[in-house]
Design a protein around this motif. Structure first.
Motif, PDB file in Angstrom:
ATOM      1  N   PRO A 139       0.819  -1.217   0.000  1.00 15.23           N
ATOM      2  CA  PRO A 139       0.000   0.000   0.000  1.00 15.23           C
ATOM      3  C   PRO A 139       0.849   1.262   0.000  1.00 15.23           C
ATOM      4  O   PRO A 139       0.575   2.197  -0.763  1.00 15.23           O
ATOM      5  CB  PRO A 139      -0.803  -0.127   1.295  1.00 15.23           C
ATOM      6  CG  PRO A 139      -0.794  -1.568   1.622  1.00 15.23           C
ATOM      7  CD  PRO A 139       0.504  -2.099   1.133  1.00 15.23           C
ATOM      8  N   ALA A 140       1.918   1.265   0.805  1.00 14.48           N
ATOM      9  CA  ALA A 140       2.765   2.451   0.873  1.00 14.48           C
ATOM     10  C   ALA A 140       3.373   2.749  -0.485  1.00 14.48           C
ATOM     11  O   ALA A 140       3.347   3.889  -0.971  1.00 14.48           O
ATOM     12  CB  ALA A 140       3.860   2.249   1.915  1.00 14.48           C
ATOM     13  N   HIS A 157       2.352   1.849  -3.454  1.00 14.65           N
ATOM     14  CA  HIS A 157       1.357   2.237  -4.448  1.00 14.65           C
ATOM     15  C   HIS A 157       0.874   3.660  -4.247  1.00 14.65           C
ATOM     16  O   HIS A 157       0.710   4.412  -5.196  1.00 14.65           O
ATOM     17  CB  HIS A 157       0.158   1.296  -4.372  1.00 14.65           C
ATOM     18  CG  HIS A 157       0.272   0.168  -5.332  1.00 14.65           C
ATOM     19  ND1 HIS A 157       0.486   0.377  -6.671  1.00 14.65           N
ATOM     20  CD2 HIS A 157       0.223  -1.162  -5.179  1.00 14.65           C
ATOM     21  CE1 HIS A 157       0.555  -0.788  -7.277  1.00 14.65           C
ATOM     22  NE2 HIS A 157       0.413  -1.743  -6.390  1.00 14.65           N
ATOM     23  N   VAL A 158       0.632   4.005  -2.990  1.00 10.94           N
ATOM     24  CA  VAL A 158       0.087   5.323  -2.732  1.00 10.94           C
ATOM     25  C   VAL A 158       1.089   6.400  -3.134  1.00 10.94           C
ATOM     26  O   VAL A 158       0.720   7.431  -3.692  1.00 10.94           O
ATOM     27  CB  VAL A 158      -0.302   5.440  -1.239  1.00 10.94           C
ATOM     28  CG1 VAL A 158      -0.608   6.872  -0.883  1.00 10.94           C
ATOM     29  CG2 VAL A 158      -1.497   4.566  -0.953  1.00 10.94           C
ATOM     30  N   SER A 183       2.454   2.892 -10.510  1.00 11.21           N
ATOM     31  CA  SER A 183       1.485   1.984  -9.895  1.00 11.21           C
ATOM     32  C   SER A 183       0.994   0.961 -10.901  1.00 11.21           C
ATOM     33  O   SER A 183       0.833  -0.213 -10.580  1.00 11.21           O
ATOM     34  CB  SER A 183       0.281   2.771  -9.382  1.00 11.21           C
ATOM     35  OG  SER A 183       0.570   3.361  -8.156  1.00 11.21           O
ATOM     36  N   GLN A 216     -10.740   1.151   3.435  1.00  9.86           N
ATOM     37  CA  GLN A 216      -9.976   2.281   2.911  1.00  9.86           C
ATOM     38  C   GLN A 216     -10.852   3.446   2.472  1.00  9.86           C
ATOM     39  O   GLN A 216     -11.963   3.251   1.981  1.00  9.86           O
ATOM     40  CB  GLN A 216      -9.126   1.830   1.713  1.00  9.86           C
ATOM     41  CG  GLN A 216      -8.214   0.674   1.998  1.00  9.86           C
ATOM     42  CD  GLN A 216      -7.309   0.921   3.188  1.00  9.86           C
ATOM     43  OE1 GLN A 216      -6.796   2.022   3.366  1.00  9.86           O
ATOM     44  NE2 GLN A 216      -7.120  -0.091   4.008  1.00  9.86           N
ATOM     45  N   ASP A 264      -8.968   6.032   0.839  1.00  6.05           N
ATOM     46  CA  ASP A 264      -8.115   6.476  -0.261  1.00  6.05           C
ATOM     47  C   ASP A 264      -8.324   5.508  -1.425  1.00  6.05           C
ATOM     48  O   ASP A 264      -8.118   4.304  -1.285  1.00  6.05           O
ATOM     49  CB  ASP A 264      -6.656   6.455   0.226  1.00  6.05           C
ATOM     50  CG  ASP A 264      -5.705   6.946  -0.838  1.00  6.05           C
ATOM     51  OD1 ASP A 264      -5.931   6.642  -2.018  1.00  6.05           O
ATOM     52  OD2 ASP A 264      -4.727   7.617  -0.475  1.00  6.05           O
ATOM     53  N   LYS A 315      -6.705   4.886  -4.082  1.00  2.67           N
ATOM     54  CA  LYS A 315      -5.542   4.140  -4.553  1.00  2.67           C
ATOM     55  C   LYS A 315      -5.201   2.996  -3.607  1.00  2.67           C
ATOM     56  O   LYS A 315      -4.854   1.897  -4.038  1.00  2.67           O
ATOM     57  CB  LYS A 315      -4.350   5.093  -4.667  1.00  2.67           C
ATOM     58  CG  LYS A 315      -3.533   4.864  -5.916  1.00  2.67           C
ATOM     59  CD  LYS A 315      -2.498   5.955  -6.063  1.00  2.67           C
ATOM     60  CE  LYS A 315      -1.523   5.604  -7.158  1.00  2.67           C
ATOM     61  NZ  LYS A 315      -0.457   6.615  -7.241  1.00  2.67           N
ATOM     62  N   ARG A 316      -5.310   3.268  -2.326  1.00  2.00           N
ATOM     63  CA  ARG A 316      -5.066   2.196  -1.342  1.00  2.00           C
ATOM     64  C   ARG A 316      -6.082   1.089  -1.513  1.00  2.00           C
ATOM     65  O   ARG A 316      -5.759  -0.093  -1.383  1.00  2.00           O
ATOM     66  CB  ARG A 316      -5.180   2.754   0.074  1.00  2.00           C
ATOM     67  CG  ARG A 316      -3.981   3.508   0.549  1.00  2.00           C
ATOM     68  CD  ARG A 316      -4.189   3.946   1.998  1.00  2.00           C
ATOM     69  NE  ARG A 316      -3.719   2.930   2.920  1.00  2.00           N
ATOM     70  CZ  ARG A 316      -2.468   2.875   3.388  1.00  2.00           C
ATOM     71  NH1 ARG A 316      -1.597   3.788   3.001  1.00  2.00           N
ATOM     72  NH2 ARG A 316      -2.097   1.948   4.217  1.00  2.00           N
ATOM     73  N   ALA A 347      -5.071  -0.986  -4.301  1.00  2.89           N
ATOM     74  CA  ALA A 347      -3.875  -1.736  -3.916  1.00  2.89           C
ATOM     75  C   ALA A 347      -4.268  -2.974  -3.109  1.00  2.89           C
ATOM     76  O   ALA A 347      -3.744  -4.069  -3.330  1.00  2.89           O
ATOM     77  CB  ALA A 347      -2.928  -0.853  -3.112  1.00  2.89           C
ATOM     78  N   TYR A 348      -5.209  -2.805  -2.172  1.00  2.32           N
ATOM     79  CA  TYR A 348      -5.603  -3.958  -1.368  1.00  2.32           C
ATOM     80  C   TYR A 348      -6.396  -4.977  -2.167  1.00  2.32           C
ATOM     81  O   TYR A 348      -6.307  -6.175  -1.904  1.00  2.32           O
ATOM     82  CB  TYR A 348      -6.394  -3.500  -0.135  1.00  2.32           C
ATOM     83  CG  TYR A 348      -5.494  -3.126   1.010  1.00  2.32           C
ATOM     84  CD1 TYR A 348      -4.741  -4.108   1.658  1.00  2.32           C
ATOM     85  CD2 TYR A 348      -5.368  -1.818   1.437  1.00  2.32           C
ATOM     86  CE1 TYR A 348      -3.900  -3.787   2.700  1.00  2.32           C
ATOM     87  CE2 TYR A 348      -4.527  -1.477   2.479  1.00  2.32           C
ATOM     88  CZ  TYR A 348      -3.793  -2.471   3.112  1.00  2.32           C
ATOM     89  OH  TYR A 348      -2.958  -2.142   4.130  1.00  2.32           O
TER      90      TYR A 348
END
Lengths: 489, 459
Positions: free
Chosen positions: A231-232, A234-235, A242, A294, A296, A298-299, A302-303
């Motif tokens: 996650p870190a 990607h964000v 990404s 989430q 966010d 983007k997060r 990501a998940y």
């Protein structure tokens, strides 16, 4: 025969050298070189595709001596699994270059790094020499580090550092495993084909090598609980980064899981199959529930990657546990197709979030609303990609997940609990769509522009392929099946 | 040809280095520093050329007291060009200073000492080598004649005296037990385990100080920091590799079950781990690189431990030595051109693109990222260790590689940040320094991509 694999592999490197040589060229020219090179790479990949693969084993093999005294050579070639991933990578890189043609900040370095990353990514998939594989595997890491550190968002230095350290820690055990396999083979060689045909290790040594490899690929895939870097990274990564990270580089993990862990230490893999399956199930469920929490955007995506990759791991584990060749092929077909689908769908989603962020400078879902009326093209594209991501029939993920679950029911019915993940992702995507795109448009976003031509060009191929793969997956499955139906392990 | 003449002919490279040192000194006496530099460079290159015909030989001279074998020949082929690069670095840093020529001459004599170490066939040659490479080194460190340099040299000297005395004392046990000072006779120690162990500890103290192995490393960061950068670069490569090769010569002849592998493995773990942990908190780049070079010495030990147990051991040592010499000299050269603080590095990658890329390559190579020289070396070292059933040691080495990345990123991260304009202005690098890092860069890439050219002569 024309060495198309090597040509495709090293074209981006040539492009990078050209960009370095043209130090004074304006940004437009530099991006042009990037797009042209990656388009040629796609042509090369399609050419490889048109040549096809044999039933079983590797096709289109090219080799030259590199370090003959220690049994390492430059060996490249493809089979159904790697060829479909090469095609996916080539497409995603081309689209990424089109998307990022707007980058004006240090555009030379940007294009050089992206091209280097492209060679590393394709090299990872086509390498048939373990040492060569490792070289490409690591180079991709370095290039991605500089990508995040150079063009990421506000907290990029920390995220890039964490990404680099975490994944280097992850990849070094693979080096140990490679050395173990090398020392176990007689005569000593790094030829992956030999290792696959005659697994060099057995007993405890094989199990240790498997554990080392599992660690590496679990970090890369990423599998819960080794996913914390994702996650870190990607964000903070730029949108293009990404897309490549999720669309291409996460595949290294699962590709390695099949190519190395499953094929080179098959007996140990079968013994550990249940454990790997449990990790896959946990990962799929954890990814879904974590995404649910989430705000966010983007997060969130990501998940969901953790969730989707969890299904792939389930597929591979089921293939190892299956006793009949038919079920085995079914599970692997699903797993490989899921990788391709995930690349297309998540690629599209990250592009869309990037486009949204370019306009709104925020990714917080709660701050949006009613965007479908303001930016209909962007909105409907997102809806389509999101539906694909939650596994709607007729879109890319469905045939893949269907095959994985079908095989799961035949082999290890308990593991079907992972299907809960689909319910959760459906819920979270519907919520996201509701928050961001439905409802009454707020004052803040009224002036927002819809997709530009460049952005439409980026998204169109992905959306078309998502539908094509969902409606008629056989054009991709045929090639994959050539290999999965004959894997012996 | 008599035996004497035959033996001397095999020692041509060493003799050439000695004569070069003397010739350089004469130039300095005539107050011709430029001629001194040229004479040192030409002499060192000539000595390198004279070493080439010795490749593949495995013999001894002067009643087996000095060895002409793979280790000693490759020591010449690696250390002589490395010294030549250091000569260029010295020219850039100390050129025009008073007594400049003596530095070149001292470099030659110190390198001679390192070569004696690397070819030792007799324990007394170990002592001689440590002294020869030590005496010159003290003077080199003290050369700037300021407080920092004097203090550094003093510390260096005291450390050397104590460790040297311990080594000589311990060697008497070996002499007592075997009745011979020849390293080749150490096999007789298998009936006297305590004497064997005592002697080994003593040798480890003496050579460990020279190679800056933990716990005999304390002098290194201080000496490097006080010395001119060029001298620090030199000390981190030439005497260190000489001492490590000497250690390889010694342990290769020890009886197998005397436990030397375990002892060295312990030292290797300490050296790698403490070296990088200490490097992690340094703000001075020279100190950081000093600790990094301590940690790198630990990696050499992996190859030394595997000697006799794996056919990869000897090639891994030599490839890693060549790789280490190139990448470490490169990193020091760029530091010399940029500045001693981490702050000086901020924006380097943006201001001077190519120097930035080169530094990044050196640092990544030191970490062991493929396809660079450091990777090839470490990869062979790990292979040798696993082959010798020291897998656990390879695992620890690998964990340390991750730690090392954190260390080297401390330099790399500021390189690509926007430059603080208020900081010291970017100095225009001298042509000498640029030459050095370009050569080091080519070698670092070359050993990474074309390691075969080395390996084919080693396996």
């Amino acid at each position: 025969m024309f060495p198309i694999v090597s040509t495709t592999l090293f074209l981006p490197l040539l492009g990078a050298l050209a960009v370095m040589a043209l130090r004074r060229a304006p940004a437009r020219v530099v991006h042009g070189i990037g797009i042209l090179t990656s388009a040629l790479v796609l042509v090369g990949a399609v050419w490889m595709w048109s040549r096809g693969v044999h039933l079983g084993g590797f096709s289109q093999v090219e080799q030259i001596n590199w370090m003959p005294t220690i049994g390492a050579s430059y060996r490249v070639g493809v089979d159904g699994i790697s060829l479909s991933l090469v095609l996916l990578s080539a497409l995603l890189f081309l689209l990424t270059f089109i998307f990022s043609a707007k980058v004006r900040e240090r555009s030379h370095a940007y294009v050089v790094l992206m091209l280097l990353l492209e060679t590393a990514a394709i090299g990872t998939f086509v390498a048939l020499d373990a040492l060569l594989f490792y070289v490409f595997f690591e180079v991709s890491l370095v290039a991605m580090y500089f990508m995040i550190a150079g063009w990421g968002h506000e907290d990029r230095q920390r995220a890039a550092l964490m990404f680099f350290l975490y994944t280097l820690l992850g990849s070094l055990p693979l080096l140990l495993a490679i050395l173990g396999l090398y020392l176990g083979s007689a005569p000593h060689t790094f030829d992956m084909r030999v290792w696959i045909a005659h697994p060099p290790l057995s007993g405890t040594a094989a199990m240790l090598a498997l554990v080392a490899m599992l660690f590496t690929f679990a970090v890369k895939t990423p599998v819960f609980p080794f996913h914390t870097w994702l996650p870190a990274a990607h964000v903070q990564a730029p949108a293009a980064g990404s897309v490549i990270l999720a669309g291409v580089m996460l595949k290294f993990g699962v590709y390695g899981l099949i190519r190395f862990a499953l094929q080179m230490t098959p007996d140990a893999f079968r013994q550990a199959g249940v454990v790997i399956l449990i990790f896959g199930v946990f990962s799929a469920l954890y990814g879904a529930f974590a995404a649910l929490a989430q705000h966010d955007l983007k997060r969130l995506i990501a998940y969901t990657s953790v969730n989707h990759m969890g299904y792939v791991v389930i597929g591979v584990a089921i293939a190892a546990l299956a006793s009949t060749p038919g079920v085995r092929a079914l599970a692997l077909d699903g797993a490989v197709l899921q990788m391709v689908s995930h690349g297309l769908v998540t690629g599209a989603l990250f592009f869309l979030v990037g486009m949204l962020e370019d306009r709104a400078h925020t990714r917080d879902m709660a701050r949006f609303g009613g965007l479908l009326k303001i930016v209909p093209l962007l909105g409907w594209s997102f809806v389509l990609a999101a539906f694909a991501s939650l596994g709607l029939p007729g879109l890319a993920h469905f045939p893949a997940e269907f095959q994985i679950f079908l095989a799961t029911l035949r082999v290890e019915p308990v593991a079907i609990v992972a299907i809960l993940g689909i319910v959760v992702t459906a819920g979270l995507y519907l919520r996201a769509i509701g928050q961001v795109f439905l409802g009454e448009p707020g004052e803040t976003w009224t002036g927002m522009a819809d997709l530009s031509l460049r952005e439409r060009l980026t998204l169109l191929p992905l959306l078309v392929l998502i539908i094509a793969l969902g409606v008629a997956p056989f054009w991709m499955l045929d090639v994959i099946h050539q290999t999965t139906s004959t894997l012996h392990f | 040809m008599t035996q004497m003449a035959h033996d001397l002919a095999l020692l041509e490279p060493e003799i050439a280095v000695l004569l070069t040192g003397a010739g350089t000194l004469v130039c300095e006496m005539l107050r011709r520093p430029r001629a001194a530099m040229v004479s040192a460079l030409v002499g060192l290159m000539l000595a390198t050329a004279l070493s080439l015909p010795l490749l593949g030989m495995d013999t001894t001279v002067f009643s087996a007291t000095f060895r002409i074998d793979t280790l000693s020949v490759w020591a010449k082929l690696i250390l002589l060009p490395a010294t030549a690069l250091c000569v260029l670095l010295v020219r850039a840093e100390l050129g025009g200073s008073d007594r400049e020529g003596t530095v070149y001459s001292l470099l030659c004599f110190t390198t001679f000492g390192a070569l004696v170490l690397a070819g030792s066939g007799d324990t007394l040659f170990l002592v001689l080598g440590v002294l020869l490479s030590g005496l010159g080194a003290f003077a080199l460190v003290a050369y700037p004649r300021n407080d920092a340099a004097t203090e550094a040299a003093m510390k260096f000297f005291v450390f050397a005296s104590v460790t040297g005395a311990i080594m000589i004392f311990g060697l008497t046990y070996w002499y007592g037990a075997t009745g011979s000072t020849l390293i080749g006779d150490l096999g007789r120690l298998d009936k006297t385990p305590y004497a064997a162990a005592l002697g080994l500890v003593a040798v480890l103290v003496g050579l460990g100080y020279k190679a800056s192995l933990v716990p005999f490393h304390f002098w290194a960061p201080d000496a490097y920091e006080g010395a001119p950068v060029a001298v620090a670069a030199y000390l981190s490569v030439v005497p260190k590799i000489g001492a490590l090769f000497a250690l390889a010569q010694v342990v290769g002849d020890l009886p197998d079950h005397s436990g030397w592998q375990g002892m060295l493995a312990g030292v290797a773990v300490l050296t790698m781990t403490l070296g990088y942990l200490a490097a992690l908190v340094q703000d001075n780049v020279i100190r950081l690189l000093a600790y990094s070079s301590i940690a790198q010495a630990g990696y050499f030990l992996l190859g030394i431990i595997a000697l006799g147990a794996s056919p990869l051991a000897l090639p891994s040592l030599i490839v890693f030595a060549a790789a280490y010499a190139a990448m470490n000299l490169g990193a020091f050269a760029i530091t010399q051109g940029t500045g001693r603080t981490l702050k000086a590095f901020s924006g380097l990658g943006r201001g001077q693109v190519f120097a930035g890329v080169a530094m990044a390559v050196f640092l990544l190579s030191l970490t062991g990222i493929p396809p660079l020289a450091g990777f090839t070396g470490k990869f062979l070292l790990f292979g040798a260790a696993i082959d010798a059933h020291f897998t656990w040691l390879a695992v620890i080495a690998i964990i340390n590689s991750v730690l090392s990345l954190a260390v080297y990123l401390r330099i790399m991260v500021p390189m690509y940040q926007t430059r603080d304009e208020a900081a010291v202005p970017m100095a225009m690098p001298s042509a000498w320094i640029t030459t050095v890092w370009i050569l080091a860069f080519i070698t670092t890439l070359g050993i990474g991509l074309a390691a075969q050219s080395l390996l084919v002569r080693l396996i």
